[in-house]
Design an enzyme around this catalytic site. Sequence first.
Site, PDB file in Angstrom:
ATOM      1  N   ILE A 245       1.289  18.479   6.746  1.00 36.79           N
ATOM      2  CA  ILE A 245       2.662  18.013   6.927  1.00 36.79           C
ATOM      3  C   ILE A 245       3.568  18.544   5.819  1.00 36.79           C
ATOM      4  O   ILE A 245       4.706  18.954   6.079  1.00 36.79           O
ATOM      5  CB  ILE A 245       2.695  16.476   6.979  1.00 36.79           C
ATOM      6  CG1 ILE A 245       1.998  15.976   8.256  1.00 36.79           C
ATOM      7  CG2 ILE A 245       4.127  15.956   6.930  1.00 36.79           C
ATOM      8  CD1 ILE A 245       1.840  14.473   8.334  1.00 36.79           C
ATOM      9  N   ASP A 264       1.990  20.709  -5.670  1.00 40.11           N
ATOM     10  CA  ASP A 264       0.686  20.160  -5.281  1.00 40.11           C
ATOM     11  C   ASP A 264      -0.253  20.227  -6.477  1.00 40.11           C
ATOM     12  O   ASP A 264       0.108  20.785  -7.528  1.00 40.11           O
ATOM     13  CB  ASP A 264       0.106  20.904  -4.072  1.00 40.11           C
ATOM     14  CG  ASP A 264      -0.556  19.945  -3.080  1.00 40.11           C
ATOM     15  OD1 ASP A 264      -1.339  19.080  -3.534  1.00 40.11           O
ATOM     16  OD2 ASP A 264      -0.277  20.031  -1.872  1.00 40.11           O
ATOM     17  N   ASN A 313       6.168  13.584  -0.144  1.00 43.82           N
ATOM     18  CA  ASN A 313       5.169  13.667   0.919  1.00 43.82           C
ATOM     19  C   ASN A 313       3.753  13.452   0.414  1.00 43.82           C
ATOM     20  O   ASN A 313       2.884  13.011   1.174  1.00 43.82           O
ATOM     21  CB  ASN A 313       5.267  15.042   1.599  1.00 43.82           C
ATOM     22  CG  ASN A 313       4.065  15.345   2.473  1.00 43.82           C
ATOM     23  OD1 ASN A 313       3.898  14.769   3.542  1.00 43.82           O
ATOM     24  ND2 ASN A 313       3.191  16.230   2.004  1.00 43.82           N
ATOM     25  N   ALA A 314       3.484  13.751  -0.838  1.00 39.79           N
ATOM     26  CA  ALA A 314       2.120  13.679  -1.365  1.00 39.79           C
ATOM     27  C   ALA A 314       1.543  12.280  -1.186  1.00 39.79           C
ATOM     28  O   ALA A 314       2.219  11.278  -1.426  1.00 39.79           O
ATOM     29  CB  ALA A 314       2.097  14.074  -2.834  1.00 39.79           C
ATOM     30  N   LYS A 320     -11.480   1.433   2.538  1.00 46.31           N
ATOM     31  CA  LYS A 320     -12.570   0.461   2.580  1.00 46.31           C
ATOM     32  C   LYS A 320     -11.933  -0.897   2.871  1.00 46.31           C
ATOM     33  O   LYS A 320     -10.775  -1.132   2.510  1.00 46.31           O
ATOM     34  CB  LYS A 320     -13.318   0.370   1.240  1.00 46.31           C
ATOM     35  CG  LYS A 320     -14.171   1.576   0.886  1.00 46.31           C
ATOM     36  CD  LYS A 320     -15.471   1.618   1.679  1.00 46.31           C
ATOM     37  CE  LYS A 320     -16.349   2.774   1.199  1.00 46.31           C
ATOM     38  NZ  LYS A 320     -17.601   2.857   2.003  1.00 46.31           N
ATOM     39  N   ALA A 323     -12.967  -6.246   0.620  1.00 45.63           N
ATOM     40  CA  ALA A 323     -14.161  -6.813  -0.005  1.00 45.63           C
ATOM     41  C   ALA A 323     -15.070  -5.732  -0.566  1.00 45.63           C
ATOM     42  O   ALA A 323     -15.845  -5.982  -1.500  1.00 45.63           O
ATOM     43  CB  ALA A 323     -14.925  -7.670   0.997  1.00 45.63           C
ATOM     44  N   ASN A 372      -3.511  -1.687   8.765  1.00 44.08           N
ATOM     45  CA  ASN A 372      -4.719  -1.131   9.371  1.00 44.08           C
ATOM     46  C   ASN A 372      -5.950  -1.738   8.713  1.00 44.08           C
ATOM     47  O   ASN A 372      -5.952  -1.990   7.498  1.00 44.08           O
ATOM     48  CB  ASN A 372      -4.781   0.395   9.196  1.00 44.08           C
ATOM     49  CG  ASN A 372      -3.985   1.130  10.243  1.00 44.08           C
ATOM     50  OD1 ASN A 372      -3.933   0.723  11.402  1.00 44.08           O
ATOM     51  ND2 ASN A 372      -3.346   2.216   9.842  1.00 44.08           N
ATOM     52  N   TYR A 378      -3.645   1.501   1.161  1.00 45.14           N
ATOM     53  CA  TYR A 378      -2.743   2.484   1.775  1.00 45.14           C
ATOM     54  C   TYR A 378      -1.542   1.793   2.426  1.00 45.14           C
ATOM     55  O   TYR A 378      -0.389   2.196   2.239  1.00 45.14           O
ATOM     56  CB  TYR A 378      -3.516   3.293   2.818  1.00 45.14           C
ATOM     57  CG  TYR A 378      -2.717   4.377   3.500  1.00 45.14           C
ATOM     58  CD1 TYR A 378      -2.499   5.597   2.867  1.00 45.14           C
ATOM     59  CD2 TYR A 378      -2.200   4.193   4.782  1.00 45.14           C
ATOM     60  CE1 TYR A 378      -1.779   6.599   3.487  1.00 45.14           C
ATOM     61  CE2 TYR A 378      -1.477   5.191   5.406  1.00 45.14           C
ATOM     62  CZ  TYR A 378      -1.268   6.398   4.756  1.00 45.14           C
ATOM     63  OH  TYR A 378      -0.546   7.377   5.381  1.00 45.14           O
ATOM     64  N   LYS A 382       2.440   2.212   1.478  1.00 44.26           N
ATOM     65  CA  LYS A 382       3.425   2.728   2.426  1.00 44.26           C
ATOM     66  C   LYS A 382       4.487   1.682   2.773  1.00 44.26           C
ATOM     67  O   LYS A 382       5.638   2.029   3.056  1.00 44.26           O
ATOM     68  CB  LYS A 382       2.722   3.226   3.684  1.00 44.26           C
ATOM     69  CG  LYS A 382       1.818   4.443   3.442  1.00 44.26           C
ATOM     70  CD  LYS A 382       2.606   5.610   2.858  1.00 44.26           C
ATOM     71  CE  LYS A 382       1.767   6.868   2.725  1.00 44.26           C
ATOM     72  NZ  LYS A 382       2.537   8.016   2.185  1.00 44.26           N
TER      73      LYS A 382
END
Length: 472
Positions: A245, A264, A313-314, A320, A323, A372, A378, A382
């Site tokens: 992307i 990067d 964007n990085a 996981k 827990a 999720n 994550y 976000k």
Amino acid sequence: MNDTYRNFVNSPLGARVVRSLGLPQPEVLRRYRIGQREAEFGGIAAIGAGPAPSLFEVLAGVLERIGMTSVAHEQALAWLAIAQRRQSMSGRFAPVAPNASAQERVAALIFDATGIADSLQLDAAYAFFHDTLRSLGACGRIVVLGRPPERCAHPRQWTAQRALEGFVRSLGKEARHGITANLIYVGDGAEDGIEATLRFFLSPRSAFVSGQAVRIEAATIDAIDDWTRPLAGRRALVTGAARGIGAAIAQALADLGARVAGLDIEALHDTLSVTMHGIDGAAIDCDIAAPEAPQQIADALDAMGGVDIVVHNAGITQDKTIAKMTADAWRNVIAVNLAAQERIDEELLSRGTLRDGGRIVAVSSIGGIAGNVGQTNYAASKAGVIGRVQCLAGGLRERRIAINAVAPGFIETHMTAKMPFALREAGRRMNSLSQGGEPGDVAQTIAWLAHPGAAGITGQVVRVCGQSLFGA
């Protein structure tokens, strides 16, 4: 990445099979390709309106400049007088036969709802789309224009304008055949600032953007002499630009005339160098989570003359369930995906490296909206991106800097290619377009938000997800 199912169902045999079994039949989307020679716009736009439409003059000018002709629904006959005065080609809308060819169908349905001030007046929206939807061709565009509900003086007007969001999102789910539906709320005084957004939503650049409600507020719009290269003379920074992307974002901005610096990690130096060489850009090796990174980035950009567009964007994933997640996995994701953006922006803004009138665009995710399993780190990062965009927008207006986020859904990348087959197929099909997006879909959305004509859009989150069934 190849979508075998989509390719099969668009073959003569596959089409018969899916129709008999009632399976989804994703359309091969018409997308903008960098360097393409095919015209972006064309065809006929059917125009509809509620009572007292206020954007006909502006809309007529945009359609003239992009080369689309128009036909007026019976409830929008005032359009014909405007078209005649402007010496534009127009006529009355007439439904096409069910077996009509692609050339006989309209390319877009545009409805001016700005004058709707009562829920009973929503009848006009029903009447227009009831009469016209079957006449819209594959990969057609639906655009509804309204007024920001929160700016409406009367409760009934607020109610009716807010109702448009549910209406447009339902249209996007009903239309199928690669058709997208989006809503543009136009604030008072922002009428002349809608062209860049109309162009985006009417073009193949928005192929994977549907079900969105975008607000445009009054802002100073720089003159745009060349709509094919509106970023000429501007400099851009794209983090995570070596591949996927990020590389697509760098290429899209360069295609519009920007001089791009791609950033990067050092391990991807060779890949980054190849990507930047292809667009005559500059490569910066840097770990954005390192303590010294903000100063290093600002120093490099100052040496280039500053920057006008910053694209965050990085990002990384270390998935996981909480827990089983280690403290390092939590901290690494937060550091790269969220804290690095905060620290870099603080440095660029305090030093004036990001110039007045600039743009900040941050890549969030549907995961930050809906969450999720196995991605608490994550999703938190976000969602935090969305929070900082909403928080910073007001304070940056003084410098005419707009800040927004894009939230991709399932995008075909090297990361999603590694997913188990069943999860990958579910990700592809669980949206209104029944397929995955491409890196270019995210890139073109960011290029629109970086556009000088999008100055009136700030503090917003635009999903690039084909109208995902999650997080809507």
